[in-house]
Enzyme design. Structure first.
Site, PDB file in Angstrom:
ATOM      1  N   HIS A  91      90.486 -43.503 -41.587  1.00  0.00           N
ATOM      2  CA  HIS A  91      90.087 -41.915 -41.413  1.00  0.00           C
ATOM      3  C   HIS A  91      91.098 -41.234 -40.321  1.00  0.00           C
ATOM      4  CE1 HIS A  91      85.465 -41.872 -43.013  1.00  0.00           C
ATOM      5  NE2 HIS A  91      86.434 -42.960 -43.640  1.00  0.00           N
ATOM      6  N   TYR A 219      79.809 -34.787 -37.796  1.00  0.00           N
ATOM      7  CA  TYR A 219      78.731 -34.684 -36.671  1.00  0.00           C
ATOM      8  C   TYR A 219      78.071 -33.362 -36.846  1.00  0.00           C
ATOM      9  CZ  TYR A 219      80.896 -39.053 -34.597  1.00  0.00           C
ATOM     10  OH  TYR A 219      81.373 -40.080 -34.387  1.00  0.00           O
ATOM     11  N   PRO A 311      75.660 -43.868 -28.658  1.00  0.00           N
ATOM     12  CA  PRO A 311      76.462 -44.283 -29.948  1.00  0.00           C
ATOM     13  C   PRO A 311      77.221 -42.845 -30.476  1.00  0.00           C
ATOM     14  CG  PRO A 311      74.262 -43.999 -30.718  1.00  0.00           C
ATOM     15  CD  PRO A 311      74.234 -43.930 -29.428  1.00  0.00           C
ATOM     16  N   LYS A 315      81.728 -45.571 -29.194  1.00  0.00           N
ATOM     17  CA  LYS A 315      82.446 -46.332 -28.373  1.00  0.00           C
ATOM     18  C   LYS A 315      81.991 -47.927 -28.136  1.00  0.00           C
ATOM     19  CE  LYS A 315      85.690 -43.504 -27.681  1.00  0.00           C
ATOM     20  NZ  LYS A 315      86.731 -43.930 -28.772  1.00  0.00           N
ATOM     21  N   TYR A 403      88.293 -39.977 -28.871  1.00  0.00           N
ATOM     22  CA  TYR A 403      87.794 -40.827 -30.121  1.00  0.00           C
ATOM     23  C   TYR A 403      88.437 -41.980 -30.811  1.00  0.00           C
ATOM     24  CZ  TYR A 403      84.640 -40.780 -33.968  1.00  0.00           C
ATOM     25  OH  TYR A 403      83.480 -41.006 -35.143  1.00  0.00           O
TER      26      TYR A 403
HETATM   27  P1  RFL Z   1      75.777 -57.714 -28.777  1.00  0.00           P
HETATM   28  O1  RFL Z   1      75.970 -57.324 -30.076  1.00  0.00           O
HETATM   29  O2  RFL Z   1      74.318 -57.083 -28.338  1.00  0.00           O
HETATM   30  O3  RFL Z   1      75.545 -59.229 -28.859  1.00  0.00           O
HETATM   31  C1  RFL Z   1      75.005 -60.087 -27.632  1.00  0.00           C
HETATM   32  C2  RFL Z   1      74.495 -61.510 -28.405  1.00  0.00           C
HETATM   33  O4  RFL Z   1      74.041 -62.142 -27.348  1.00  0.00           O
HETATM   34  C3  RFL Z   1      72.737 -62.750 -27.607  1.00  0.00           C
HETATM   35  N1  RFL Z   1      71.913 -62.888 -26.512  1.00  0.00           N
HETATM   36  C4  RFL Z   1      71.619 -64.450 -26.109  1.00  0.00           C
HETATM   37  N2  RFL Z   1      72.410 -65.494 -26.402  1.00  0.00           N
HETATM   38  C5  RFL Z   1      71.939 -66.882 -25.698  1.00  0.00           C
HETATM   39  N3  RFL Z   1      71.082 -66.561 -24.846  1.00  0.00           N
HETATM   40  C6  RFL Z   1      70.503 -65.452 -24.369  1.00  0.00           C
HETATM   41  N4  RFL Z   1      69.403 -65.566 -23.309  1.00  0.00           N
HETATM   42  C7  RFL Z   1      70.724 -64.179 -25.172  1.00  0.00           C
HETATM   43  N5  RFL Z   1      70.277 -63.128 -24.988  1.00  0.00           N
HETATM   44  C8  RFL Z   1      71.077 -62.319 -25.989  1.00  0.00           C
HETATM   45  C9  RFL Z   1      72.201 -61.698 -28.730  1.00  0.00           C
HETATM   46  O5  RFL Z   1      71.310 -62.324 -29.766  1.00  0.00           O
HETATM   47  C10 RFL Z   1      73.406 -61.322 -29.418  1.00  0.00           C
HETATM   48  O6  RFL Z   1      73.909 -61.904 -30.614  1.00  0.00           O
HETATM   49  O7  RFL Z   1      76.634 -57.464 -27.744  1.00  0.00           O
HETATM   50  P2  RFL Z   1      78.200 -57.512 -27.719  1.00  0.00           P
HETATM   51  O8  RFL Z   1      78.671 -58.471 -28.359  1.00  0.00           O
HETATM   52  O9  RFL Z   1      78.629 -56.822 -26.374  1.00  0.00           O
HETATM   53  O10 RFL Z   1      78.803 -56.308 -28.789  1.00  0.00           O
HETATM   54  C11 RFL Z   1      78.401 -54.861 -28.241  1.00  0.00           C
HETATM   55  C12 RFL Z   1      78.138 -54.072 -29.872  1.00  0.00           C
HETATM   56  O11 RFL Z   1      77.084 -54.811 -30.614  1.00  0.00           O
HETATM   57  C13 RFL Z   1      77.643 -52.507 -29.560  1.00  0.00           C
HETATM   58  O12 RFL Z   1      78.142 -52.040 -28.466  1.00  0.00           O
HETATM   59  C14 RFL Z   1      77.693 -51.785 -30.482  1.00  0.00           C
HETATM   60  O13 RFL Z   1      76.989 -52.065 -31.718  1.00  0.00           O
HETATM   61  C15 RFL Z   1      77.422 -50.199 -30.234  1.00  0.00           C
HETATM   62  N6  RFL Z   1      77.356 -49.375 -31.224  1.00  0.00           N
HETATM   63  C16 RFL Z   1      78.603 -48.852 -31.811  1.00  0.00           C
HETATM   64  N7  RFL Z   1      79.963 -49.149 -31.219  1.00  0.00           N
HETATM   65  C17 RFL Z   1      80.990 -48.765 -31.752  1.00  0.00           C
HETATM   66  O14 RFL Z   1      82.039 -48.942 -31.226  1.00  0.00           O
HETATM   67  N8  RFL Z   1      81.117 -47.840 -32.873  1.00  0.00           N
HETATM   68  C18 RFL Z   1      79.895 -47.432 -33.436  1.00  0.00           C
HETATM   69  O15 RFL Z   1      80.311 -46.617 -34.313  1.00  0.00           O
HETATM   70  C19 RFL Z   1      78.544 -47.849 -32.893  1.00  0.00           C
HETATM   71  N9  RFL Z   1      77.409 -47.548 -33.680  1.00  0.00           N
HETATM   72  C20 RFL Z   1      76.241 -48.830 -32.118  1.00  0.00           C
HETATM   73  C21 RFL Z   1      76.453 -47.927 -33.040  1.00  0.00           C
HETATM   74  C22 RFL Z   1      75.031 -49.480 -31.640  1.00  0.00           C
HETATM   75  C23 RFL Z   1      73.688 -48.945 -32.131  1.00  0.00           C
HETATM   76  N10 RFL Z   1      72.661 -49.416 -31.705  1.00  0.00           N
HETATM   77  C24 RFL Z   1      71.561 -50.084 -32.593  1.00  0.00           C
HETATM   78  C25 RFL Z   1      72.517 -49.686 -30.274  1.00  0.00           C
HETATM   79  C26 RFL Z   1      75.160 -47.500 -33.784  1.00  0.00           C
HETATM   80  C27 RFL Z   1      73.972 -47.907 -33.434  1.00  0.00           C
HETATM   81  C28 RFL Z   1      72.856 -47.459 -34.006  1.00  0.00           C
HETATM   82  C1  PHB Z   2      78.080 -45.512 -37.754  1.00  0.00           C
HETATM   83  O1  PHB Z   2      78.584 -45.395 -38.870  1.00  0.00           O
HETATM   84  O2  PHB Z   2      77.137 -46.177 -37.653  1.00  0.00           O
HETATM   85  C2  PHB Z   2      78.240 -44.743 -36.620  1.00  0.00           C
HETATM   86  C3  PHB Z   2      79.572 -43.742 -36.784  1.00  0.00           C
HETATM   87  C4  PHB Z   2      79.811 -42.998 -35.565  1.00  0.00           C
HETATM   88  C5  PHB Z   2      78.965 -42.940 -34.610  1.00  0.00           C
HETATM   89  C6  PHB Z   2      77.992 -43.791 -34.496  1.00  0.00           C
HETATM   90  C7  PHB Z   2      77.683 -44.629 -35.474  1.00  0.00           C
HETATM   91  O3  PHB Z   2      79.433 -42.221 -33.630  1.00  0.00           O
END
Ligand code: RFL
Ligand code: PHB
Length: 408
Positions: A91, A219, A311, A315, A403
């Site tokens: 994109h 957005y 989110p 980032k 971004y």
């Molecule tokens: P995770 O993915 O939370 O993984 C942590 C892992 O640790 C395990 N765990 C344990 N394991 C052993 N013993 C224990 N006691 C434990 N406790 C926990 C868990 O089961 C899990 O598997 O962290 P990690 O690896 O640091 O990754 C971070 C990302 O997942 C997170 O920052 C992103 O998903 C955030 N996020 C977004 N980030 C982006 O860069 N671009 C996006 O577009 C974006 N969209 C989002 C998002 C997060 C969202 N939510 C649900 C919070 C959109 C959403 C809606």
């Molecule tokens: C997504 O596609 O899940 C998404 C995209 C952009 C954002 C957050 C989440 O800023």
């Protein structure tokens, strides 16, 4: 006494602990833990991953979707980007709207960079496949995990797996266990400071097997609340709506969701929505959080264990990738060059970049959401912030630069 022996031996066998040794113990098998393990194993450094959930559970979590160029480069360096290179959507910009009009921020023209849309679920799958190839041990469904002796030269992790007690001694521990994991709490409270900001709303997100409303993300800062039109691929859409933080997703039928989305999107986009059944629906709270420092003794935190961003700026996953870059480089320098510098400075280097993305995510969140407690002055400032980005090329350039990702 003799009659008791078999039972005693059985008890002893059950209580026996399986002892293991590795160089790096990685707690958490999300994107941070998996990509760190992949980079270390490619450099010949021995590591093991301990993950609380099953592989199927980790692979079913729908989360991030937008990758900075730096994150893509990291996955390529880790030889885990074959599918990303094939199926990721490049994109060159995104649109912002006030609910009526829409304007585009041309990332490519303004910053020379693009982002790639590719789901976190897919990245996790690619990393698992790569780790299977490199033979890294991943312990799933670990329970009662304890982190011991991180301020000594031989830290130890103890846990239970399928009823068996296990122990892993190591040189270093990587805490990649997300916001709720035990790693951060292993740093004594007197040695860490936590910076927190919560927002009075959450995001209700759905995934739907329908074509996205536009080729790029939109957005929307609507008077009814924020909305985001995103996607995973040309036939899979991801949409979000701002809702109260304690909203129950079961209160939202698909019809209610689509109707509300239509009312928040600008007309030209609303008219092209293709609706269909949702295949996932959940509410995520919004929070800004940083722990300082993110290292203590021989424990290092990476990703969501160390910090959380709302989110809005996309980032979270990208910050996890930059932490893994700094930590893997530090560990590789230590094992291959006997150089301690990266290890000594890990927290400082990683956090310098984290705080910049923290600011950007906070800024995007503030500019685009409806805040229940804002007074008329705050509202005028919020309007002006949005209008500055719309009307000034420099405003859009600053957004594009942040971004698409600041340099490591
Ligand atoms: P995770 O993915 O939370 O993984 C942590 C892992 O640790 C395990 N765990 C344990 N394991 C052993 N013993 C224990 N006691 C434990 N406790 C926990 C868990 O089961 C899990 O598997 O962290 P990690 O690896 O640091 O990754 C971070 C990302 O997942 C997170 O920052 C992103 O998903 C955030 N996020 C977004 N980030 C982006 O860069 N671009 C996006 O577009 C974006 N969209 C989002 C998002 C997060 C969202 N939510 C649900 C919070 C959109 C959403 C809606
Ligand atoms: C997504 O596609 O899940 C998404 C995209 C952009 C954002 C957050 C989440 O800023």
């Amino acid at each position: 006494m003799v009659a008791c022996m078999p039972q005693y031996n059985l008890w002893k066998r059950r209580r026996k602990r399986i002892d293991m040794r590795t160089q790096i113990a990685i707690i958490g098998g999300g994107p941070s833990g998996l990509s760190l393990a992949r980079k270390l194993s490619l450099a010949g450094i021995d590591c093991r991953i301990l993950e609380r959930r099953s592989r199927a559970h980790v692979l079913s979590r729908i989360r991030a979707g937008v990758l900075e160029q730096g994150t893509v480069d990291q996955l390529r360096n880790a030889d885990a980007a074959h599918r990303l290179d094939r199926y990721g959507l490049l994109h060159d910009g995104c649109s912002l709207s006030d609910g009526k009009d829409m304007f585009r921020v041309d990332f490519k023209k303004l910053s020379g960079k693009s982002v790639t849309v590719y789901g976190q679920t897919e990245i996790t799958r690619d990393l698992y496949d790569a780790l299977d190839d490199s033979g890294v041990a991943i312990h799933h469904e670990t329970e009662s995990l304890e982190i011991l002796n991180i301020d000594t030269e031989v830290p130890e992790i103890r846990w239970t797996e399928q009823g068996m007690r296990k122990s892993l001694r190591c040189d270093f521990v990587a805490g990649c266990d997300g916001y709720h994991g035990p790693s951060r709490a292993a740093i004594p409270t007197s040695q860490r400071t936590e910076f927190n900001k919560s927002y009075p709303f959450g995001w209700l997100g759905i995934l739907s097997e329908t074509p996205p409303v536009d080729e790029e993300l939109i957005y929307v800062r609507s008077s009814r609340g924020f909305a985001l039109a995103s996607m995973r691929n040309p036939s899979l859409s991801r949409y979000y709506l701002q809702v109260p933080a304690d909203e129950d997703p079961t209160e939202w039928s698909d019809d209610r969701f689509w109707n509300e989305l239509r009312r928040r999107l600008p007309e030209q986009a609303a008219d092209t929505i293709v609706t269909g059944p949702s295949i996932e629906k959940s509410v995520a709270p919004l929070r800004s959080f940083v722990c300082e420092p993110i290292q203590y003794g021989r424990l290092f935190l990476c990703g969501d264990a160390a910090h959380i961003v709302p989110p809005t700026g996309a980032k979270g996953l990208n910050l996890a990738a930059s932490d893994v870059y700094y930590l893997s480089s530090a560990l590789i320098d230590y094992y291959l060059e006997n150089n301690w510098e990266g290890i000594r400075d890990y927290s400082q280097r990683a956090l310098r970049r984290v705080w910049k993305s923290m600011r950007f995510s906070w800024w995007m969140t503030n500019m685009l959401h409806q805040f229940p407690d804002r007074d008329p002055f705050d509202l005028r400032i919020q309007d002006s912030e949005f209008n500055f980005v719309r009307d000034s090329e420099n405003g859009r350039r600053a957004m594009a630069e942040n971004y698409t990702g600041l340099p490591y």
